[in-house]
Design a protein around this motif. Structure first.
Motif, PDB file in Angstrom:
ATOM      1  N   ASN A  53      26.894  17.006  41.905  1.00 56.46           N
ATOM      2  CA  ASN A  53      26.798  18.108  40.940  1.00 56.46           C
ATOM      3  C   ASN A  53      25.414  18.711  40.791  1.00 56.46           C
ATOM      4  N   GLY A  54      24.439  18.173  41.498  1.00 60.19           N
ATOM      5  CA  GLY A  54      23.077  18.644  41.317  1.00 60.19           C
ATOM      6  C   GLY A  54      22.417  17.952  40.138  1.00 60.19           C
ATOM      7  N   ARG A  55      21.089  17.989  40.132  1.00 57.82           N
ATOM      8  CA  ARG A  55      20.334  17.297  39.087  1.00 57.82           C
ATOM      9  C   ARG A  55      20.176  18.195  37.868  1.00 57.82           C
ATOM     10  N   ALA A  56      20.369  17.614  36.686  1.00 59.38           N
ATOM     11  CA  ALA A  56      20.212  18.369  35.444  1.00 59.38           C
ATOM     12  C   ALA A  56      18.736  18.539  35.105  1.00 59.38           C
ATOM     13  N   ASP A  57      18.466  19.431  34.133  1.00 58.35           N
ATOM     14  CA  ASP A  57      17.090  19.637  33.677  1.00 58.35           C
ATOM     15  C   ASP A  57      16.556  18.398  32.960  1.00 58.35           C
ATOM     16  N   ARG A  58      17.436  17.697  32.237  1.00 54.17           N
ATOM     17  CA  ARG A  58      17.042  16.503  31.506  1.00 54.17           C
ATOM     18  C   ARG A  58      18.156  15.448  31.594  1.00 54.17           C
ATOM     19  N   LEU A  59      17.744  14.189  31.582  1.00 52.55           N
ATOM     20  CA  LEU A  59      18.687  13.073  31.481  1.00 52.55           C
ATOM     21  C   LEU A  59      18.532  12.475  30.093  1.00 52.55           C
ATOM     22  N   VAL A  60      19.610  12.458  29.332  1.00 52.61           N
ATOM     23  CA  VAL A  60      19.609  11.860  28.000  1.00 52.61           C
ATOM     24  C   VAL A  60      20.243  10.482  28.100  1.00 52.61           C
TER      25      VAL A  60
END
Length: 365
Positions: free
Chosen positions: A200-207
């Motif tokens: 899915n591609g990398r998100a801007d942030r990982l929570v």
């Protein structure tokens, strides 16, 4: 009347047998108000969970909470319930079955593995009775809480102590305290995140969201907050994340008291308002998906992030039955019970001689 339960019949010349009990938090028997009322009453009556003076808490619990919360909670449980039942119960049962199979493949076919719920069914005491009935006189308790908290792992120890008080012939017992920094557990989480990124591609942030506990528990010496941050730091290291690329938050706040902060949903809303468009969320404090992940995070927090201006929200599932996680869990069991597992089982001739000697001694006395 004796407080001791009936013991399994003693059998001479029988090799020691090992039992493993995987314990998770618990779940109601059905997504109905009546089932939720029974479950919540047991859960919220535990003074490990709620440290309010008992007379005052009894009035609040029985006068308000148990008359209002079951219906609301039942609706939430219904949204995640499937044909097999509660997701937490389904995953935990499968994990126990897989651990038993993997132990057999590793050369330990005689190990009995069961699962239990600290609140609800099957109970810790019921499953310990089942292990004893199966001939297990060496039992390892594995609370499925990676990070230690008095309200979780400590409560499992209380349930074990209650069972022991009613047991005349005690088995040899051990309990895993925590595994917040276990390499296999951390690697499995990191692998699940990488796989999600590949798809899915990398998100801007990982929570990285953990279940919350009241702030006063930290002030009184509970190590849970520190162990959560340890887990998050190790995950971030495996993923080569900078401090700006991930956030550690706490969810599932209950009541008006201050809990560990920052809170998960407000953090997600703030990120969206600051212009962060894409976030991924993981919940490494849970090793099996449940109401708190499937409804609170994947539904409620998702909606909150989008409503605040976010565009893309992904909840990355718990470890559940991932092969790397099950192997890590088996490795935890093997390390905790290494000397038990290393003890060679006596052969048939030795067992027969032992039985004859025991019977002869019994006849003399």
């Amino acid at each position: 009347m004796s407080r001791f339960r009936p013991e399994p019949a003693f059998r001479h010349g029988v090799a020691p047998r090992i039992g493993v009990l995987l314990v998770n938090l618990g779940t109601p028997d059905a997504p109905t108000p009546s089932a939720l009322r029974r479950y919540l009453k047991q859960f919220l009556s535990d003074d490990r969970v709620v440290e309010i003076p008992k007379p005052l808490w009894w009035l609040i619990l029985n006068g308000i909470i148990l008359n209002t919360r079951p219906k609301k909670s039942a609706h939430k449980y219904e949204s995640v319930w499937d044909r097999e039942g509660s997701p937490l119960a389904v995953h935990t049962k499968r994990q126990a079955k897989l651990v038993r199979g993997y132990l057999g493949q590793a050369g330990h076919p005689g190990v009995e593995v069961l699962h239990a719920m600290r609140y609800g069914n099957p109970s810790v005491g019921t499953q310990l009775d089942a292990l004893r009935a199966a001939g297990c006189d060496r039992i390892l308790i594995v609370p499925l809480y990676p990070q230690y908290a008095g309200s979780t792992t400590g409560s499992v120890a209380d349930a074990l102590a209650d069972w022991m008080r009613r047991c005349r012939n005690l088995p040899e017992l051990r309990m895993l305290r925590a595994f917040a920094g276990d390499a296999g557990y951390i690697d499995a989480i990191a692998a699940s995140v990488r796989e999600h990124w590949q798809r899915n591609g990398r998100a801007d942030r990982l929570v990285i969201s953990f279940h919350g506990v009241p702030r006063y528990t930290l002030d009184r010496g509970d190590p849970y907050h520190c162990e959560c941050h340890k887990t998050a730091r190790l995950i971030a290291e495996r993923l080569a994340l900078t401090p700006e690329q991930y956030f550690v938050t706490f969810q599932s706040r209950f009541g008006r008291a201050e809990w560990l902060q920052p809170y998960t949903e407000p953090t997600l809303q703030a990120l969206a308002r600051e212009g962060v468009k894409k976030v991924d969320v993981i919940c490494p404090g849970f090793v099996a998906d449940c109401l708190e992940t499937l409804e609170e995070i994947a539904i409620e927090c998702h909606q909150a992030f989008i409503a605040a201006g976010g565009k893309d929200f992904s909840y990355i599932p718990c470890l559940n039955e991932r092969d790397d996680w099950i192997r890590a869990l088996v490795n935890l069991v093997e390390r905790q019970a290494s000397d038990w597992l290393a003890s060679p089982a006596p052969d048939a001739a030795t067992l027969e001689r032992s039985a004859k000697r025991a019977n002869a001694l019994g006849a003399k006395t």
